[in-house]
Design an enzyme around this catalytic site. Structure first.
Site, PDB file in Angstrom:
ATOM      1  N   ASP A 166      -7.843  -5.626  -0.027  1.00  0.00           N
ATOM      2  CA  ASP A 166      -8.283  -6.411  -1.181  1.00  0.00           C
ATOM      3  C   ASP A 166      -7.885  -7.878  -1.090  1.00  0.00           C
ATOM      4  O   ASP A 166      -8.414  -8.716  -1.812  1.00  0.00           O
ATOM      5  CB  ASP A 166      -7.711  -5.808  -2.469  1.00  0.00           C
ATOM      6  CG  ASP A 166      -8.373  -4.484  -2.783  1.00  0.00           C
ATOM      7  OD1 ASP A 166      -9.574  -4.375  -2.537  1.00  0.00           O
ATOM      8  OD2 ASP A 166      -7.689  -3.570  -3.263  1.00  0.00           O
ATOM      9  N   HIS A 170       0.845  -1.190   0.000  1.00  0.00           N
ATOM     10  CA  HIS A 170       0.000   0.000   0.000  1.00  0.00           C
ATOM     11  C   HIS A 170       0.880   1.239   0.000  1.00  0.00           C
ATOM     12  O   HIS A 170       1.935   1.239   0.626  1.00  0.00           O
ATOM     13  CB  HIS A 170      -0.921   0.024   1.227  1.00  0.00           C
ATOM     14  CG  HIS A 170      -2.049   0.970   1.063  1.00  0.00           C
ATOM     15  ND1 HIS A 170      -1.958   2.304   1.398  1.00  0.00           N
ATOM     16  CD2 HIS A 170      -3.287   0.790   0.539  1.00  0.00           C
ATOM     17  CE1 HIS A 170      -3.096   2.891   1.107  1.00  0.00           C
ATOM     18  NE2 HIS A 170      -3.915   2.016   0.583  1.00  0.00           N
TER      19      HIS A 170
HETATM   20  N1  CMC Z   1       4.303  -7.463  -4.975  1.00  0.00           N
HETATM   21  C1  CMC Z   1       5.643  -7.420  -5.158  1.00  0.00           C
HETATM   22  N2  CMC Z   1       6.398  -6.312  -5.018  1.00  0.00           N
HETATM   23  C2  CMC Z   1       5.751  -5.176  -4.691  1.00  0.00           C
HETATM   24  C3  CMC Z   1       4.358  -5.149  -4.475  1.00  0.00           C
HETATM   25  C4  CMC Z   1       3.631  -6.333  -4.621  1.00  0.00           C
HETATM   26  N3  CMC Z   1       2.305  -6.361  -4.439  1.00  0.00           N
HETATM   27  N4  CMC Z   1       3.981  -3.881  -4.159  1.00  0.00           N
HETATM   28  C5  CMC Z   1       5.099  -3.144  -4.177  1.00  0.00           C
HETATM   29  N5  CMC Z   1       6.163  -3.925  -4.487  1.00  0.00           N
HETATM   30  C6  CMC Z   1       7.568  -3.502  -4.555  1.00  0.00           C
HETATM   31  C7  CMC Z   1       7.849  -2.722  -5.846  1.00  0.00           C
HETATM   32  O1  CMC Z   1       8.288  -3.579  -6.869  1.00  0.00           O
HETATM   33  C8  CMC Z   1       8.900  -1.749  -5.384  1.00  0.00           C
HETATM   34  O2  CMC Z   1      10.147  -2.437  -5.347  1.00  0.00           O
HETATM   35  P1  CMC Z   1      11.517  -1.634  -5.672  1.00  0.00           P
HETATM   36  O3  CMC Z   1      11.620  -0.597  -4.590  1.00  0.00           O
HETATM   37  O4  CMC Z   1      12.547  -2.695  -5.600  1.00  0.00           O
HETATM   38  O5  CMC Z   1      11.325  -1.043  -7.036  1.00  0.00           O
HETATM   39  C9  CMC Z   1       8.519  -1.436  -3.927  1.00  0.00           C
HETATM   40  O6  CMC Z   1       7.776  -2.588  -3.479  1.00  0.00           O
HETATM   41  C10 CMC Z   1       7.664  -0.197  -3.770  1.00  0.00           C
HETATM   42  O7  CMC Z   1       6.573  -0.294  -4.692  1.00  0.00           O
HETATM   43  P2  CMC Z   1       5.873   0.939  -5.389  1.00  0.00           P
HETATM   44  O8  CMC Z   1       5.155   0.475  -6.588  1.00  0.00           O
HETATM   45  O9  CMC Z   1       6.865   2.046  -5.536  1.00  0.00           O
HETATM   46  O10 CMC Z   1       4.866   1.358  -4.254  1.00  0.00           O
HETATM   47  P3  CMC Z   1       3.590   2.233  -4.457  1.00  0.00           P
HETATM   48  O11 CMC Z   1       3.330   2.899  -3.160  1.00  0.00           O
HETATM   49  O12 CMC Z   1       3.714   3.106  -5.652  1.00  0.00           O
HETATM   50  O13 CMC Z   1       2.435   1.165  -4.792  1.00  0.00           O
HETATM   51  C11 CMC Z   1       0.629  -0.330  -4.638  1.00  0.00           C
HETATM   52  C12 CMC Z   1       1.446   0.751  -3.911  1.00  0.00           C
HETATM   53  C13 CMC Z   1      -0.596  -0.652  -3.806  1.00  0.00           C
HETATM   54  C14 CMC Z   1       0.138   0.211  -5.986  1.00  0.00           C
HETATM   55  C15 CMC Z   1       1.531  -1.582  -4.831  1.00  0.00           C
HETATM   56  O14 CMC Z   1       1.937  -2.078  -3.581  1.00  0.00           O
HETATM   57  C16 CMC Z   1       0.834  -2.667  -5.645  1.00  0.00           C
HETATM   58  O15 CMC Z   1       0.868  -2.626  -6.877  1.00  0.00           O
HETATM   59  N6  CMC Z   1       0.178  -3.672  -4.963  1.00  0.00           N
HETATM   60  C17 CMC Z   1      -0.572  -4.673  -5.652  1.00  0.00           C
HETATM   61  C18 CMC Z   1      -1.937  -4.135  -6.053  1.00  0.00           C
HETATM   62  C19 CMC Z   1      -2.857  -3.981  -4.863  1.00  0.00           C
HETATM   63  O16 CMC Z   1      -3.008  -4.880  -4.039  1.00  0.00           O
HETATM   64  N7  CMC Z   1      -3.552  -2.825  -4.809  1.00  0.00           N
HETATM   65  C20 CMC Z   1      -4.559  -2.531  -3.801  1.00  0.00           C
HETATM   66  C21 CMC Z   1      -4.142  -1.433  -2.873  1.00  0.00           C
HETATM   67  S1  CMC Z   1      -5.252  -1.304  -1.441  1.00  0.00           S
HETATM   68  C22 CMC Z   1      -6.803  -0.871  -2.076  1.00  0.00           C
HETATM   69  C23 CMC Z   1      -6.845   0.348  -2.919  1.00  0.00           C
HETATM   70  O17 CMC Z   1      -6.156   1.342  -2.654  1.00  0.00           O
HETATM   71  O18 CMC Z   1      -7.602   0.364  -3.873  1.00  0.00           O
END
Ligand code: CMC
Length: 431
Positions: A366, A308
């Protein structure tokens, strides 16, 4: 918001610019860069708004380190155990918990708006049967402005209120209709003697040929899902609603924009993507393969339902959702379902894995909501529409707050242009 005499200094060359610091009720201080361009002819750059507050708000607060979520100051755990969705709607919309008379009045207003304009049935029929219910919802909710002309004037507080009530009341009806249409069953009209979640369950699962009785445990679980999703401060879809609304667009168009944004798998679409991922993994022995893929920098795969932007300790909604999942699965007699086994084992492995620990990736809301909705009998395509109908109140509360904000301006980000500088047009034969 209090503006202290404290300022931040930004030095650009030999010029020092004083930037006011605002102190919020909760959360980190905020440096006000609103006049920066005027004073220094410079923009700030923050893709994804990771360090930028886009507005002032009194509605919802998240402390990502503590894993805390407050609606108007009330902790989500207390609301989830002691309140109910329509009371939470009132709280989000009006800022205070209602007294008995206010609650009765609000419930009756919402209940009296649950039906949709009959002509909308024909509008639905224009969609292909295999349309994703989110696609149908984006279209139908946007089209509400074509059906409810008397609540589209954003400058009239009364019309804004009517639009808010209409959206909260009709979204479950529209989501249920999108579902019924996709499975070829007749639409089920709302039954206003039922409470809000029960009415929604009935519109989804009843058929005219049979009696349908709503199970109170399922209704309570649905009510909780709705409360947990009701608002989440300035997330992507809420910011979309605010940005759309900042131009003066009507509320139905703005909420349709929010639904479109929510659909993405990084946001509300994650609940569908998560259950599909669990099914794709299929058996516990395949989990290591997927964990390895999630860690592989060259593989775009992510563990859906993990991570998140704000929560870096745990997602408080996921905790409550997990309890509900246990209750619903017990009720439905689901103990050895392979998807559930995969979910439990995946969660256990990921929570012990260094990659997930070091990046602070925990199960989010989720991860569990899909398991509950699946057990209730919803197809995966309905997971995100349920998120959308629950989030509608948050969107509309934030939209109303924005319209009433005296500092509100049309949202207009600037850019860091890295394209070609000036060049002269070249006629086709010379290219
Ligand atoms: N699986 C594997 N690696 C992950 C994941 C994941 N689910 N989420 C983040 N990472 C890694 C990402 O690859 C990155 O690694 P590095 O620093 O080595 O490049 C690091 O963690 C930080 O990720 P980010 O994409 O910069 O983080 P963010 O804050 O931009 O993204 C997120 C947050 C929710 C979009 C992301 O964690 C994600 O894509 N999760 C899966 C989708 C998901 O479950 N979404 C629902 C969120 S809760 C409900 C809602 O808000 O709607």
């Amino acid at each position: 918001m209090s503006t202290e005499s404290r300022t931040a200094q930004l030095t650009i060359g030999n010029k020092v610019i004083d930037l006011p610091i605002h102190s919020p009720t909760l959360g980190p201080d905020v440096v006000d860069i609103g006049k920066l361009y005027g004073q220094a002819d410079i923009f700030t750059y923050d893709p994804g708004f990771t360090s930028t507050a886009s507005c002032e708000s009194t509605i919802t607060f998240i402390d990502g380190d503590k894993g805390e979520l407050l609606y108007r100051g009330y902790p989500i755990e207390q609301l989830a155990s002691e309140s109910h969705f329509l009371e939470v709607c009132y709280l989000l919309l009006f800022g205070e918990l209602p007294n008995e008379a206010q609650m009765t009045d609000f419930e009756s207003r919402v209940t009296n708006h649950t039906m949709v304009h009959e002509q909308m049935h024909n509008f639905f029929r224009g969609f292909r049967r295999d349309s994703h219910p989110m696609a149908t919802m984006v279209g139908v909710v946007g089209a509400m402005s074509a059906f409810y002309h008397d609540s589209t004037d954003v400058n009239d507080p009364w019309q804004r209120e009517v639009a808010a009530i209409r959206l909260i009341a009709k979204l479950p009806t529209i989501a249920a209709m999108a579902y019924k249409y996709s499975i070829g069953q007749p639409f089920v009209y709302p039954k206003n003697s039922l409470d809000y979640p029960s009415n929604f369950l009935r519109m989804c699962f009843a058929v005219p040929a049979e009696e349908y009785e709503v199970n109170p445990i399922l209704s309570k679980a649905m009510d909780r899902i709705m409360m947990l999703h009701a608002d989440h401060e300035q997330n992507a879809s809420t910011s979309t609603v605010r940005l759309a609304g900042s131009s003066g667009a009507n509320p139905f168009a703005c909420i349709a924009a929010g639904i479109a944004c929510l659909w993405g798998p990084a946001h509300g679409g994650a609940n569908q993507a998560c259950l599909e991922m669990l099914r794709e993994i299929g058996t516990v022995d395949r989990i290591p393969e997927y964990i390895a893929r999630a860690k592989d920098k060259d593989d775009p795969f992510r563990l859906m339902g993990f991570g998140h932007r704000v929560y870096k300790n745990f997602d408080p909604r996921a905790k409550v959702m997990k309890e509900s999942a246990d209750e619903v699965l017990e009720l439905m007699g689901i103990h050895n379902n392979p998807t559930l086994q995969v979910a439990k084992e995946l969660e256990r492995i990921a929570l012990e894995d260094d990659y997930f620990i070091s990046k602070k990736l925990y199960p989010n809301v989720d991860f569990y909501s899909g398991i509950i909705l699946d057990a209730m009998g919803f197809p995966t395509a309905m997971f995100t529409p349920i998120f959308a109908l629950s989030r509608t109140v948050g969107w509309i509360a934030q939209w109303k707050e924005m319209i009433a904000d005296k500092n509100q301006k049309i949202g207009r980000p600037r850019q860091l242009y890295v394209g070609e500088a000036h060049r002269d047009y070249v006629p086709v034969p010379n290219r």
